[in-house]
Scaffold this motif. Structure first.
Motif, PDB file in Angstrom:
ATOM      1  N   PHE A 164      45.491  16.298  33.167  1.00  0.00           N
ATOM      2  CA  PHE A 164      44.761  15.304  33.165  1.00  0.00           C
ATOM      3  C   PHE A 164      45.720  14.544  35.319  1.00  0.00           C
ATOM      4  O   PHE A 164      44.256  14.362  35.792  1.00  0.00           O
ATOM      5  CB  PHE A 164      45.385  13.557  32.316  1.00  0.00           C
ATOM      6  CG  PHE A 164      44.916  12.119  32.981  1.00  0.00           C
ATOM      7  CD1 PHE A 164      43.816  12.443  32.617  1.00  0.00           C
ATOM      8  CD2 PHE A 164      45.502  10.942  33.506  1.00  0.00           C
ATOM      9  CE1 PHE A 164      42.830  11.315  32.282  1.00  0.00           C
ATOM     10  CE2 PHE A 164      44.564  10.088  33.816  1.00  0.00           C
ATOM     11  CZ  PHE A 164      43.592   9.918  33.183  1.00  0.00           C
ATOM     12  N   SER A 179      43.677  17.093  37.374  1.00  0.00           N
ATOM     13  CA  SER A 179      42.079  16.401  37.494  1.00  0.00           C
ATOM     14  C   SER A 179      41.604  14.747  37.629  1.00  0.00           C
ATOM     15  O   SER A 179      40.417  14.993  38.884  1.00  0.00           O
ATOM     16  CB  SER A 179      41.470  16.271  35.675  1.00  0.00           C
ATOM     17  OG  SER A 179      42.019  15.366  35.191  1.00  0.00           O
ATOM     18  N   MET A 220      39.198  18.045  30.690  1.00  0.00           N
ATOM     19  CA  MET A 220      40.732  17.698  31.154  1.00  0.00           C
ATOM     20  C   MET A 220      40.762  19.451  31.487  1.00  0.00           C
ATOM     21  O   MET A 220      41.637  18.943  32.138  1.00  0.00           O
ATOM     22  CB  MET A 220      41.690  16.761  30.601  1.00  0.00           C
ATOM     23  CG  MET A 220      43.060  16.917  31.046  1.00  0.00           C
ATOM     24  SD  MET A 220      44.632  15.658  30.351  1.00  0.00           S
ATOM     25  CE  MET A 220      44.454  16.889  29.010  1.00  0.00           C
ATOM     26  N   ASP A 245      39.241  12.712  31.343  1.00  0.00           N
ATOM     27  CA  ASP A 245      38.819  13.043  30.191  1.00  0.00           C
ATOM     28  C   ASP A 245      40.181  12.212  29.294  1.00  0.00           C
ATOM     29  O   ASP A 245      41.566  12.614  29.400  1.00  0.00           O
ATOM     30  CB  ASP A 245      39.185  14.572  29.706  1.00  0.00           C
ATOM     31  CG  ASP A 245      39.453  14.941  28.761  1.00  0.00           C
ATOM     32  OD1 ASP A 245      38.952  14.404  27.537  1.00  0.00           O
ATOM     33  OD2 ASP A 245      39.383  16.177  28.027  1.00  0.00           O
TER      34      ASP A 245
END
Length: 549
Positions: A78, A81, A268, A212
């Motif tokens: 996470f 991203s 993600m 995400d």
């Protein structure tokens, strides 16, 4: 919000020389990584102290170590991203702020619960730091040879931090209180933050994916539930309802995570990125290597203190050679990667780790520091030869737009392997230790409460032994130490088996060839997928619609 310098254009052709401040930037990144690596293991040497100060059981000790890696591993993708979308510099700076602040809180925790929470927040900070640092290196070092050296130093700092944790922690415990092992992060973090703010450039993916959040939540819940079941297995029973339910729930969460990433328009973790065999197999090797290495280090520190009787400072000094070996081996391995290829180096590193684990598995009650030192030296070479070459292969297989997520998979593999190493190998040791202790003659007649406390940890057993009269106390202490050594055998043999699996994976599955370009253009001995001639275009074909960018 932290200000960020103007982003580096990812559309322009790279400058051969790279960023003009790339070397000072590398120093800042390595300084940040040093404290991150340090905190994976710095608590290990303080574990016996926490047994006395906070009354921590073996499972609580495992959680105090693992909660950090759990949060880091669960959120690493996470965070990658996040860095791709909002810029690698602001994410990196935010991670430093969070890590430094949580370190100050951890230093003054008054209970195991408070310390676990602070360690968890530190793990979130690490999740923000690690993938950003590797992505920044990939951007500012555009010359392949320079980049390989930079990543060699990057991996060395992680390895040295891992090995220096017990050394630094031992010295601090000898001079100050246990909270000082965390407080040391504060001045270093502030220094790194100030330097990074002024020097580190910003970069981001040209087309960033949406965040995400469901994927991030499912990954943390899945990994967390799995670790809980493994850690609680020895005390609650591997076939008990809570543990079996824990394993089942973990499988459901992890399956839901993979399903989410497969069907999400902007996941993600774009599963198509694993079409790159160097990235996919490299992450498997990093995971297996760190599982065995960190599981072994968790056991070694306790062996030195509880069985051989060294205090925290003496333990730190006796682990110091491991840090020195990693500092030499990691850059050497990255250099050799240009000559012999990653496959052979990774297999060699896993073989070194396997030898270390076998030495520990066959350690007996009468063996001393010399045997432990031999194991630690092999451990150092193993860490140096595994982390650096595989990390370089992973980064070298990615386009600029996938640096954040791709680098995060590498960092997540490091943390997940570390967490499962402590959980799995620690739990195997704990189960055998508890069984040997309770079945021993010296334990006969002890009250149930005392026996439970002794079974929770070898430190607890030595405390109980200190309260028993004369010869009976000595006999019980000897039983506890012998039970711990007995527990090392199944634990370390399992770790050695993991390294054998890793060697097979490296030899049979890792693509042949040497990494020769910063973005996937290699000098192959055997073709890899996708083709080296068209790294970015080929990657795009492997990504599902909605994952391209």
């Amino acid at each position: 919000m932290i200000a960020a310098s103007p982003p580096i254009s990812t559309g322009a052709p790279p400058v051969a020389a790279g960023h003009p401040l790339r070397r000072p930037i590398l120093v800042v990144l390595c300084l940040s990584l040093l404290i991150v690596g340090l905190d994976v293991t710095v608590l290990n040497v303080a574990l016996p102290t926490l047994v006395g100060e906070l009354g921590a059981s073996t499972s609580e000790l495992q959680w105090l170590v693992d909660i950090y890696s759990l949060m880091a591993a669960g959120l690493m993708l996470f965070a990658g991203s996040l860095a791709d979308r909002y810029g690698r510099k602001p994410v990196f700076l935010s991670g430093l702020v969070l890590f430094t602040g949580a370190s100050a809180v951890a230093a003054f925790s008054g209970s195991t619960t408070q310390l676990m929470i602070a360690r968890g927040v530190m793990g979130v900070g690490e999740a923000l730091i690690m993938p950003a640092t590797l992505s920044i290196i990939g951007v500012v070092f555009t010359d392949p040879k320079e980049r390989m050296k930079a990543i060699g130093l990057w991996s060395a700092m992680i390895g040295v931090g891992l090995a220096m944790g017990p050394l630094v922690g031992g010295w601090l415990l000898g001079q100050f209180w246990w909270g000082s092992v965390f407080l040391i992060n504060v001045p270093i973090g502030i220094l790194a933050l100030a330097a990074a703010f002024t020097m580190v450039p910003n970069s981001r993916a040209a087309v960033a994916r949406r965040l995400d959040l469901p994927g991030a939540l499912l990954s943390v819940l899945g990994i967390g539930t799995l670790l809980w079941a493994i850690i609680e297995g020895p005390s609650k029973g591997w076939t008990s309802a809570p543990v079996l339910i824990g394993f089942a729930v973990a499988v459901l969460f992890l399956a839901a995570f993979l399903g989410r990433e497969h069907t999400a328009k902007e996941p993600m973790l774009p599963l198509g990125i694993f079409a790159h065999r160097r990235l996919a197999i490299g992450n498997i090797l990093v995971f297996l290597g760190l599982l065995s290495l960190l599981g072994a280090l968790f056991v070694i520190v306790q062996y030195l203190q509880f069985v051989l009787g060294y205090d925290a400072g003496e333990t730190g000094l006796r682990i110091a050679p491991t840090a020195l070996i990693i500092l030499i081996a990691a850059p050497l391995a990255s250099f050799l990667g240009q000559k012999v290829g990653t496959r052979r180096l990774a297999a060699t590193g896993l073989a070194f780790a396997g030898v270390s684990l076998l030495i520990l598995a066959t350690t007996g009650d009468g063996d001393g520091y010399g045997r432990a030192l031999a194991a630690m030296l092999f451990l150092g070479f193993g860490a140096g030869f595994i982390i650096g070459p595989t990390s370089d292969a992973i980064v070298g297989s990615l386009s600029d737009d996938d640096l954040g997520v791709g680098s995060a998979t590498n960092s997540a593999a490091v943390q997940l392997g570390s967490a499962l190493g402590v959980a799995v190998l620690g739990s195997l040791l704990a189960g055998t230790y508890r069984s040997e202790l309770t079945d021993g003659k010296a334990a006969a007649g002890l009250p149930d409460a005392a026996l439970d406390a002794a079974g929770d940890s070898v430190g607890g057993a030595l405390t109980v032994a200190g309260e028993m009269p004369g010869q009976a106390g000595e006999a019980f202490a000897d039983l506890a130490r012998s039970a711990f050594v007995s527990g090392m055998a199944p634990s370390m043999f399992t770790g050695a088996a993991v390294t054998v699996v890793g060697i097979v994976v490296a030899v049979l599955l890792f693509p042949q060839g040497k990494v020769g370009d910063a973005r996937g253009a290699r000098v192959p001995e055997q073709s890899d997928a996708p083709s080296a001639a068209e790294p970015v275009e080929a990657m795009d074909r492997h990504l599902a619609p909605g994952q391209r960018g």
